[in-house]
Design an enzyme around this catalytic site. Structure first.
Site, mmCIF file in Angstrom:
data_model
loop_
_atom_site.group_PDB
_atom_site.id
_atom_site.type_symbol
_atom_site.label_atom_id
_atom_site.label_comp_id
_atom_site.label_asym_id
_atom_site.label_seq_id
_atom_site.Cartn_x
_atom_site.Cartn_y
_atom_site.Cartn_z
ATOM 1 N N ARG A 97 -6.839 -8.331 -9.087
ATOM 2 C CA ARG A 97 -7.535 -9.616 -9.235
ATOM 3 C C ARG A 97 -9.005 -9.337 -9.488
ATOM 4 O O ARG A 97 -9.435 -8.182 -9.470
ATOM 5 C CB ARG A 97 -7.389 -10.432 -7.948
ATOM 6 C CG ARG A 97 -7.808 -9.624 -6.717
ATOM 7 C CD ARG A 97 -7.950 -10.427 -5.466
ATOM 8 N NE ARG A 97 -8.110 -9.602 -4.288
ATOM 9 C CZ ARG A 97 -9.214 -9.008 -3.905
ATOM 10 N NH1 ARG A 97 -10.304 -9.123 -4.651
ATOM 11 N NH2 ARG A 97 -9.267 -8.286 -2.805
ATOM 12 N N HIS A 120 -17.127 4.409 0.206
ATOM 13 C CA HIS A 120 -16.160 3.538 -0.458
ATOM 14 C C HIS A 120 -16.701 3.250 -1.856
ATOM 15 O O HIS A 120 -17.677 2.520 -2.014
ATOM 16 C CB HIS A 120 -16.005 2.240 0.349
ATOM 17 C CG HIS A 120 -14.965 1.313 -0.184
ATOM 18 N ND1 HIS A 120 -14.039 0.704 0.627
ATOM 19 C CD2 HIS A 120 -14.702 0.872 -1.426
ATOM 20 C CE1 HIS A 120 -13.256 -0.073 -0.106
ATOM 21 N NE2 HIS A 120 -13.647 0.005 -1.355
ATOM 22 N N GLY A 175 -8.457 -7.305 4.166
ATOM 23 C CA GLY A 175 -9.526 -7.829 5.005
ATOM 24 C C GLY A 175 -9.603 -7.182 6.374
ATOM 25 O O GLY A 175 -10.175 -7.749 7.309
ATOM 26 N N LYS A 182 0.825 -1.205 0.000
ATOM 27 C CA LYS A 182 0.000 0.000 0.000
ATOM 28 C C LYS A 182 0.866 1.265 0.000
ATOM 29 O O LYS A 182 0.471 2.308 -0.536
ATOM 30 C CB LYS A 182 -0.954 -0.017 1.188
ATOM 31 C CG LYS A 182 -2.042 -1.094 1.067
ATOM 32 C CD LYS A 182 -3.011 -1.033 2.221
ATOM 33 C CE LYS A 182 -4.166 -2.003 2.033
ATOM 34 N NZ LYS A 182 -3.752 -3.405 1.969
ATOM 35 N N GLU A 237 -2.627 6.958 7.651
ATOM 36 C CA GLU A 237 -3.445 7.772 6.766
ATOM 37 C C GLU A 237 -4.387 8.610 7.608
ATOM 38 O O GLU A 237 -4.860 8.160 8.653
ATOM 39 C CB GLU A 237 -4.296 6.900 5.829
ATOM 40 C CG GLU A 237 -3.594 6.407 4.598
ATOM 41 C CD GLU A 237 -4.550 5.651 3.679
ATOM 42 O OE1 GLU A 237 -4.124 5.315 2.578
ATOM 43 O OE2 GLU A 237 -5.711 5.390 4.077
ATOM 44 N N LYS A 242 -2.375 1.423 9.406
ATOM 45 C CA LYS A 242 -2.633 0.375 8.423
ATOM 46 C C LYS A 242 -1.367 -0.435 8.121
ATOM 47 O O LYS A 242 -0.252 0.101 8.123
ATOM 48 C CB LYS A 242 -3.151 0.986 7.110
ATOM 49 C CG LYS A 242 -4.431 1.785 7.272
ATOM 50 C CD LYS A 242 -4.859 2.442 5.984
ATOM 51 C CE LYS A 242 -5.463 1.464 5.016
ATOM 52 N NZ LYS A 242 -6.069 2.175 3.846
#
Length: 449
Positions: free
Chosen positions: A292, A208, A164, A116, A200, A158
């Site tokens: 994916r 979202h 997940g 990330k 963040e 994070k």
């Protein structure tokens, strides 16, 4: 051209891939664990082979066994689905070495987007707005506190390689950040083999919203519009819809263009999704890229008429996309509700035997499901057992069909989240299309305590 495809996954996504392969006259090879030997996807495939015991390390992550089966069966391609090995750059490289076509992007792109921190850097260079945060990994709680005080709380701590919701926590003070740092770092190291953490700024009242992309190996990239994924519990999506009822068409077009530009900048190929956080003013910020197929891809298929798995296979065959951006039209509205084997209040998994399963039918109702009556839901894997997808000419019609379908959904022997899904879609904020990522915590869990 791909003639035989091995599916390195299980459950509903394995069954979903097999259905498209049958339509394309591609032979399929299923691999399964001892816990999944009676699962529907196993009998659906042309061939099926045991990987090993139930634990994922002994089965669905057993790379040597997977390649051994691919060689034995003569499979010339492999679809990783989602989860498991789908975003593992080393596995992608091993497929290349073995001469097996991997249905997905190349290993360098997977690696860049899998971090990330690196993904934020790449997107910033591509001109995509990113959430204010650290540019590199944070080495210690003290360093984290120093940066947090600079941009202000609340802060999202994070894991760089997370997913997940693992290794992620919202903190509201220096004391909370110090307390949370080591624990989340250790969890990230345990689950992902990478304890790198970053910070963040927490975007309050965020939506979202994500953009579905398809990119061929000839430089063509298109988007298939957007999906609203704000209904989440434990940072995992529960209800998704296409398109978002919150953003304007102007914002939708801007997000689509930004996502296409980003994919072109990194040389992306195959199907992928760029996820954004959108604030109350419809300012959007890059969140992450999933390299994916997404769990929620069916809602995009329903509004565009494009089979995304089929498109993935055509792209992996080296074919050009069969359509331009202007050819892609959005028709109607679609909503997906994930059916989980879990307590609808605590969200704890509810393994057991499904003693009865009767699925609702009707116009605009679709099921992507991995179980049947008599199936064992084990504690070894994610508790999602299926997806209920509804579509209609309008969002109101889709919601009405979803309400009726959930009422008619009969499943016994285990607890499911269906009561929770009903409560959510009946809420005025959901009906108005105004739900944020905090909705479940603020409105659902509060009334269940």
């Amino acid at each position: 051209m791909i003639k035989k495809l091995l599916i390195a996954n299980r459950g509903e996504i394995a069954a979903r891939i097999i259905r498209t392969c049958k339509n394309m006259n591609i032979e399929t090879v299923a691999v399964y664990s001892e816990a999944d030997k009676a699962a529907p996807f196993v009998s659906m495939a042309d061939e099926a082979y045991l990987l090993g015991p139930a634990r994922v390390q002994d089965s669905y992550l057993n790379v040597d066994k997977i390649f051994s089966i691919a060689k034995e069966t003569g499979a010339d391609a492999l679809h990783p689905g989602y989860g498991f090995l789908s975003e593992n750059p080393t596995f992608r490289e091993q497929c290349d070495t073995a001469g097996i076509i991997f249905i997905g992007p190349d290993s360098q792109v997977i690696q860049k987007m899998g971090s990330k921190i690196e993904a934020r850097r790449v997107m910033k260079e591509a001109g995509v707005p990113i959430v204010p945060g650290t540019e590199t990994a944070v080495a210690s709680p003290d360093e984290a506190v120093q940066f947090a005080e600079h941009i202000g709380y609340p802060i999202l701590l994070k894991a760089s390689s997370g997913g997940g919701g693992i290794g992620m926590q919202t903190v509201y003070s220096a004391e909370e950040l110090i307390k949370a740092f080591d624990g989340n770092q250790k969890r990230a190291q345990t689950f992902f083999g990478d304890g790198s953490m970053f910070l963040e700024k927490k975007i309050e009242a965020a939506h979202h919203v994500e953009i579905q992309l398809l990119a061929d190996e000839h430089g063509h990239v298109v988007h298939l519009f957007d999906r609203e994924c704000s209904i989440q519990r434990r940072n995992q999506k529960v209800i998704e819809e296409a398109s978002s009822p919150f953003i304007s068409d102007e914002t939708r077009q801007a997000m689509g263009k930004a996502a296409v530009k980003a994919a072109q900048a990194i040389g992306y190929t195959n199907a992928g999704t760029i996820e954004f956080l959108v604030d109350d003013n419809e300012q959007f910020y890059f969140l992450e890229m999933n390299t994916r197929i997404q769990v929620e891809h069916p809602v995009t298929e329903e509004i565009t008429g494009i089979d995304i798995v089929e498109a993935q296979i055509h792209i992996a065959n080296g074919e050009k996309l069969a359509f331009e951006q202007t050819d892609i039209k959005k028709t109607g509205h679609a909503i997906e509700a994930r059916i989980y084997a879990e307590d609808p209040v605590t969200f704890f998994p509810s393994p057991g035997t499904i003693t009865k399963l009767e699925l609702p039918e009707g116009i605009g109702v679709r099921h992507d499901i991995g179980v049947v009556s008599g199936s064992q839901v084990t504690p070894f894997y994610d508790p999602m057992i299926g997806k209920l997808i509804v579509s209609g000419d309008t969002r109101d019609e889709a919601i009405s069909r979803l309400e009726k379908a959930l009422d008619a959904y009969q499943i016994e022997g285990i607890k499911t989240n269906i009561p929770m899904l009903k409560d959510v879609i009946e809420h005025p904020l959901f009906k108005a299309g105004q739900t944020t990522t905090a909705f479940v915590e603020l409105f659902y869990q509060s009334i269940k305590k």
